[in-house]
Write a protein that holds these residues in place. Structure first.
Motif, PDB file in Angstrom:
ATOM      1  N   VAL A 130      -6.337   1.741   6.700  1.00 49.86           N
ATOM      2  CA  VAL A 130      -6.802   2.459   5.506  1.00 49.86           C
ATOM      3  C   VAL A 130      -6.660   3.942   5.795  1.00 49.86           C
ATOM      4  O   VAL A 130      -7.172   4.434   6.798  1.00 49.86           O
ATOM      5  N   MET A 131      -5.949   4.631   4.931  1.00 49.26           N
ATOM      6  CA  MET A 131      -5.849   6.079   5.080  1.00 49.26           C
ATOM      7  C   MET A 131      -6.342   6.703   3.778  1.00 49.26           C
ATOM      8  O   MET A 131      -5.743   6.494   2.728  1.00 49.26           O
ATOM      9  N   GLN A 132      -7.421   7.423   3.851  1.00 53.96           N
ATOM     10  CA  GLN A 132      -7.931   8.100   2.660  1.00 53.96           C
ATOM     11  C   GLN A 132      -7.133   9.391   2.499  1.00 53.96           C
ATOM     12  O   GLN A 132      -7.467  10.432   3.061  1.00 53.96           O
TER      13      GLN A 132
ATOM     14  N   ASP B 160       0.841  -1.193   0.000  1.00 51.10           N
ATOM     15  CA  ASP B 160       0.000   0.000   0.000  1.00 51.10           C
ATOM     16  C   ASP B 160       0.881   1.251   0.000  1.00 51.10           C
ATOM     17  O   ASP B 160       1.349   1.689   1.051  1.00 51.10           O
ATOM     18  N   ARG B 161       1.079   1.828  -1.174  1.00 49.03           N
ATOM     19  CA  ARG B 161       1.980   2.998  -1.241  1.00 49.03           C
ATOM     20  C   ARG B 161       1.323   4.228  -0.634  1.00 49.03           C
ATOM     21  O   ARG B 161       1.968   5.253  -0.426  1.00 49.03           O
ATOM     22  N   ASN B 162       0.047   4.124  -0.341  1.00 54.02           N
ATOM     23  CA  ASN B 162      -0.665   5.218   0.319  1.00 54.02           C
ATOM     24  C   ASN B 162      -0.239   5.357   1.776  1.00 54.02           C
ATOM     25  O   ASN B 162      -0.235   6.460   2.319  1.00 54.02           O
ATOM     26  N   SER B 163       0.092   4.233   2.402  1.00 61.63           N
ATOM     27  CA  SER B 163       0.353   4.245   3.847  1.00 61.63           C
ATOM     28  C   SER B 163       1.723   3.689   4.237  1.00 61.63           C
ATOM     29  O   SER B 163       2.394   4.256   5.106  1.00 61.63           O
ATOM     30  N   TYR B 164       2.138   2.590   3.601  1.00 62.46           N
ATOM     31  CA  TYR B 164       3.318   1.888   4.121  1.00 62.46           C
ATOM     32  C   TYR B 164       4.609   2.726   4.104  1.00 62.46           C
ATOM     33  O   TYR B 164       5.363   2.698   5.084  1.00 62.46           O
ATOM     34  N   PRO B 165       4.867   3.508   3.052  1.00 59.05           N
ATOM     35  CA  PRO B 165       6.144   4.234   3.052  1.00 59.05           C
ATOM     36  C   PRO B 165       6.270   5.240   4.190  1.00 59.05           C
ATOM     37  O   PRO B 165       7.371   5.566   4.615  1.00 59.05           O
ATOM     38  N   LEU B 166       5.144   5.736   4.679  1.00 61.60           N
ATOM     39  CA  LEU B 166       5.241   6.785   5.697  1.00 61.60           C
ATOM     40  C   LEU B 166       5.196   6.241   7.118  1.00 61.60           C
ATOM     41  O   LEU B 166       5.593   6.932   8.062  1.00 61.60           O
ATOM     42  N   VAL B 167       4.756   4.998   7.298  1.00 60.30           N
ATOM     43  CA  VAL B 167       4.598   4.474   8.654  1.00 60.30           C
ATOM     44  C   VAL B 167       5.958   4.115   9.258  1.00 60.30           C
ATOM     45  O   VAL B 167       6.806   3.533   8.599  1.00 60.30           O
ATOM     46  N   GLY B 168       6.142   4.483  10.521  1.00 60.52           N
ATOM     47  CA  GLY B 168       7.336   4.082  11.258  1.00 60.52           C
ATOM     48  C   GLY B 168       6.921   3.600  12.636  1.00 60.52           C
ATOM     49  O   GLY B 168       5.821   3.915  13.110  1.00 60.52           O
ATOM     50  N   ASP B 169       7.791   2.844  13.278  1.00 59.58           N
ATOM     51  CA  ASP B 169       7.517   2.350  14.627  1.00 59.58           C
ATOM     52  C   ASP B 169       8.439   3.064  15.611  1.00 59.58           C
ATOM     53  O   ASP B 169       9.645   3.212  15.336  1.00 59.58           O
ATOM     54  N   ALA B 170       7.909   3.458  16.745  1.00 56.26           N
ATOM     55  CA  ALA B 170       8.735   4.121  17.753  1.00 56.26           C
ATOM     56  C   ALA B 170       7.922   4.321  19.018  1.00 56.26           C
ATOM     57  O   ALA B 170       6.690   4.176  19.005  1.00 56.26           O
ATOM     58  N   ILE B 171       8.615   4.632  20.086  1.00 53.89           N
ATOM     59  CA  ILE B 171       7.918   5.098  21.292  1.00 53.89           C
ATOM     60  C   ILE B 171       8.658   6.314  21.828  1.00 53.89           C
ATOM     61  O   ILE B 171       9.831   6.552  21.513  1.00 53.89           O
ATOM     62  N   SER B 172       7.958   7.065  22.659  1.00 55.37           N
ATOM     63  CA  SER B 172       8.619   8.139  23.406  1.00 55.37           C
ATOM     64  C   SER B 172       8.142   8.078  24.849  1.00 55.37           C
ATOM     65  O   SER B 172       7.028   7.619  25.121  1.00 55.37           O
ATOM     66  N   ILE B 173       9.018   8.500  25.735  1.00 51.67           N
ATOM     67  CA  ILE B 173       8.669   8.591  27.154  1.00 51.67           C
ATOM     68  C   ILE B 173       8.877  10.043  27.572  1.00 51.67           C
ATOM     69  O   ILE B 173       9.967  10.594  27.413  1.00 51.67           O
ATOM     70  N   THR B 174       7.817  10.653  28.064  1.00 51.03           N
ATOM     71  CA  THR B 174       7.873  12.050  28.492  1.00 51.03           C
ATOM     72  C   THR B 174       7.562  12.104  29.984  1.00 51.03           C
ATOM     73  O   THR B 174       6.577  11.506  30.431  1.00 51.03           O
TER      74      THR B 174
ATOM     75  N   ASP C 170     -13.993  15.052  15.488  1.00 49.31           N
ATOM     76  CA  ASP C 170     -15.133  14.897  14.590  1.00 49.31           C
ATOM     77  C   ASP C 170     -15.278  13.430  14.188  1.00 49.31           C
ATOM     78  O   ASP C 170     -14.671  12.973  13.215  1.00 49.31           O
ATOM     79  N   GLY C 171     -16.086  12.725  14.966  1.00 46.19           N
ATOM     80  CA  GLY C 171     -16.295  11.297  14.718  1.00 46.19           C
ATOM     81  C   GLY C 171     -17.105  11.000  13.464  1.00 46.19           C
ATOM     82  O   GLY C 171     -17.127   9.859  12.995  1.00 46.19           O
ATOM     83  N   SER C 172     -17.737  12.019  12.884  1.00 46.03           N
ATOM     84  CA  SER C 172     -18.487  11.768  11.650  1.00 46.03           C
ATOM     85  C   SER C 172     -17.540  11.466  10.488  1.00 46.03           C
ATOM     86  O   SER C 172     -17.965  10.963   9.456  1.00 46.03           O
ATOM     87  N   ARG C 173     -16.266  11.770  10.682  1.00 47.02           N
ATOM     88  CA  ARG C 173     -15.280  11.462   9.638  1.00 47.02           C
ATOM     89  C   ARG C 173     -14.318  10.358  10.102  1.00 47.02           C
ATOM     90  O   ARG C 173     -13.177  10.281   9.644  1.00 47.02           O
ATOM     91  N   ALA C 174     -14.792   9.518  11.020  1.00 49.16           N
ATOM     92  CA  ALA C 174     -13.919   8.498  11.613  1.00 49.16           C
ATOM     93  C   ALA C 174     -13.370   7.503  10.589  1.00 49.16           C
ATOM     94  O   ALA C 174     -12.286   6.949  10.763  1.00 49.16           O
ATOM     95  N   ASP C 175     -14.119   7.289   9.490  1.00 46.35           N
ATOM     96  CA  ASP C 175     -13.675   6.269   8.528  1.00 46.35           C
ATOM     97  C   ASP C 175     -12.521   6.733   7.636  1.00 46.35           C
ATOM     98  O   ASP C 175     -11.969   5.947   6.877  1.00 46.35           O
ATOM     99  N   VAL C 176     -12.129   7.978   7.765  1.00 45.99           N
ATOM    100  CA  VAL C 176     -11.026   8.491   6.937  1.00 45.99           C
ATOM    101  C   VAL C 176      -9.687   7.819   7.309  1.00 45.99           C
ATOM    102  O   VAL C 176      -8.814   7.630   6.473  1.00 45.99           O
TER     103      VAL C 176
END
Lengths: 354, 78
Positions: free
Chosen positions: A231-233, A159-173, A191-197
């Motif tokens: 899914v990221m629209q 999925d070139r829409n999402s996979y190239p931008l996703v990274g894994d990490a954590i932060s502790i503040t 705005d939960g009316s747009r939750a499916d985006v």
């Protein structure tokens, strides 16, 4: 919702990044488009590499690793912790809460309040709000805010829409009460009316994962994913950010009776370079004051991008100086929020490898 | 300076953009091509297109793109 908190302070930020990474060039073959198109996209979006956890690694593994680092290096003592706030969309299990798992694995006191919050790209704002609110209770010492996501597991590699931008990490503040008179102000909207985006359709109780939901299908733009995947629209997300975020921040500046020039740094969530640069242009902020290099160097780990922005772009400057910053997060929910806060004189501000 | 139709052809050489009235519905450009198109137009014409105007309606066909560019003062050689 408008919010304000008095006499609270961030006193340290640690980012934990998986050593394992993949470059965009390595993964280009996975995407359904010719190389020239994909390469143009790489340049505009700022895709270079993203850090991805190894198979089997969970959010609690990364969090325990980071917390043990803080304990071993005398940057935090277990007995100083009053609460552990975990913001994640990738919990170890549906239940129990992953914050409880982290507490248990670290043998922390049963007096520590643990809570999981399901939030994503606005998760740093939401997490800080929770931490500041908890500090209003009597006898509170330090609140540990952990933002964590490993959404590469839930994103289809084709999925070139999402996979190239996703990274894994954590932060502790680390968040504490502060004797000096300081005011932190912000606003958050949902705005939960747009939750499916932004959604992972299957895997919950509404649509349990089945062999059928695992079948990878192609959408009209040639992106391939299953119902078990994120899914990221993209078009809708972009428009949402460009239309909602600038007015939110301008309203906040007006409320505080300050101008955009009074802010030293704009530390925003970073879905991709193009989106951040367009926000800068819309708001009339020089690119230099609004870093956009997190996706390029690490990938987008949801609510971690803002604290990672602090550690990567300001780093040691935050040990001895203070800055007035505008934080902003926007994404799943849909949720968008901003906070103006003075940060600095941290006890620690660094990135470590997992 | 490249003309809009040349820019579009560079992005998707397999399509004849003069023949379509709706690049999006006809599948000539997807959301990523749109971003690439914006970045290229900005570079070629020296303009900065507002994020709020990066919507399909402004890139549906050659006329829509030309109208958008005119808003940014680009009127020659498009």
């Amino acid at each position: 919702m408008k919010f304000s908190y008095k006499n609270k302070k961030i006193t340290g930020v640690l980012a934990v990044i998986p050593k394992n990474f993949k470059t965009f060039d390595e993964e280009m073959e996975n995407y359904q488009a010719d190389k020239a198109r994909i390469k143009r996209l790489k340049i505009v979006m700022g895709y270079e590499k993203h850090h991805i956890v190894e198979e089997g690694v969970t959010v609690s593994d990364l969090a325990v690793f980071g917390m043990e680092y803080l304990f071993k290096n005398n940057l935090l003592k277990p007995e100083e912790i009053s609460a552990l706030v975990l913001v994640t969309e990738s919990p170890d299990h549906f239940l129990p809460p992953t914050s409880n798992i982290i507490q248990g694995r670290l043998n922390l006191s049963t007096d520590i309040f643990c809570i999981d919050i399901n939030q994503g790209c606005a998760g740093y704002i939401v997490g800080l709000m929770e931490a500041f609110s908890l500090l209003e209770q009597p006898d509170m010492k330090k609140i540990v805010l952990i933002n964590a996501d490993i959404l590469s597991r839930k994103t289809c590699k084709e999925d070139r829409n999402s996979y190239p931008l996703v990274g894994d990490a954590i932060s502790i503040t680390i968040v504490e009460n502060f004797a000096e008179n300081v005011l932190i102000q912000g606003e958050i909207k949902m705005d939960g009316s747009r939750a499916d985006v932004l959604m992972i359709p299957a895997g919950g109780f509404k649509m349990p994962s089945t062999p059928e939901t695992a079948i990878i299908r192609e959408d009209k733009d040639g992106n391939r994913r299953s119902l078990n995947n994120l899914v990221m629209q993209g078009r809708e997300v972009f428009h949402f950010v460009q239309t909602e975020v600038p007015p939110l921040i301008f309203d906040l500046l007006n409320r505080l009776k300050i101008t955009k020039n009074d802010i030293d740094w704009y530390l925003f969530h970073q879905p991709n370079k193009f989106m951040v640069e367009k926000l800068a242009e819309e708001m009339g902020i020089p690119y230099e004051k609004i870093p956009s290099n997190i996706v390029t160097n690490f990938g987008n780990a949801s609510g971690v991008t803002v604290p990672l922005n602090m550690t990567f772009n300001l780093g040691e400057k935050l040990l001895n100086s203070t800055f007035k910053v505008c934080l902003a997060g926007f994404g799943v929910g849909l949720t968008w929020g901003s906070m103006i806060i003075e940060i600095g004189n941290f006890n620690f501000c660094k990135i470590i490898d997992f | 300076m490249k003309k809009v139709i040349e820019i579009l052809h560079d992005i998707r050489p397999e399509f004849d953009f003069a023949q379509s009235e709706d690049f999006i519905s006809d599948g000539y450009i997807d959301s990523f091509d749109l971003i690439t198109l914006v970045a290229t137009l900005e570079k070629e014409y020296g303009v900065k297109i507002r994020g709020t105007e990066i919507v399909p309606e402004n890139f549906l066909n050659l006329d829509a793109i030309k109208n958008l560019l005119k808003k940014y003062g680009v009127s020659n050689e498009i």
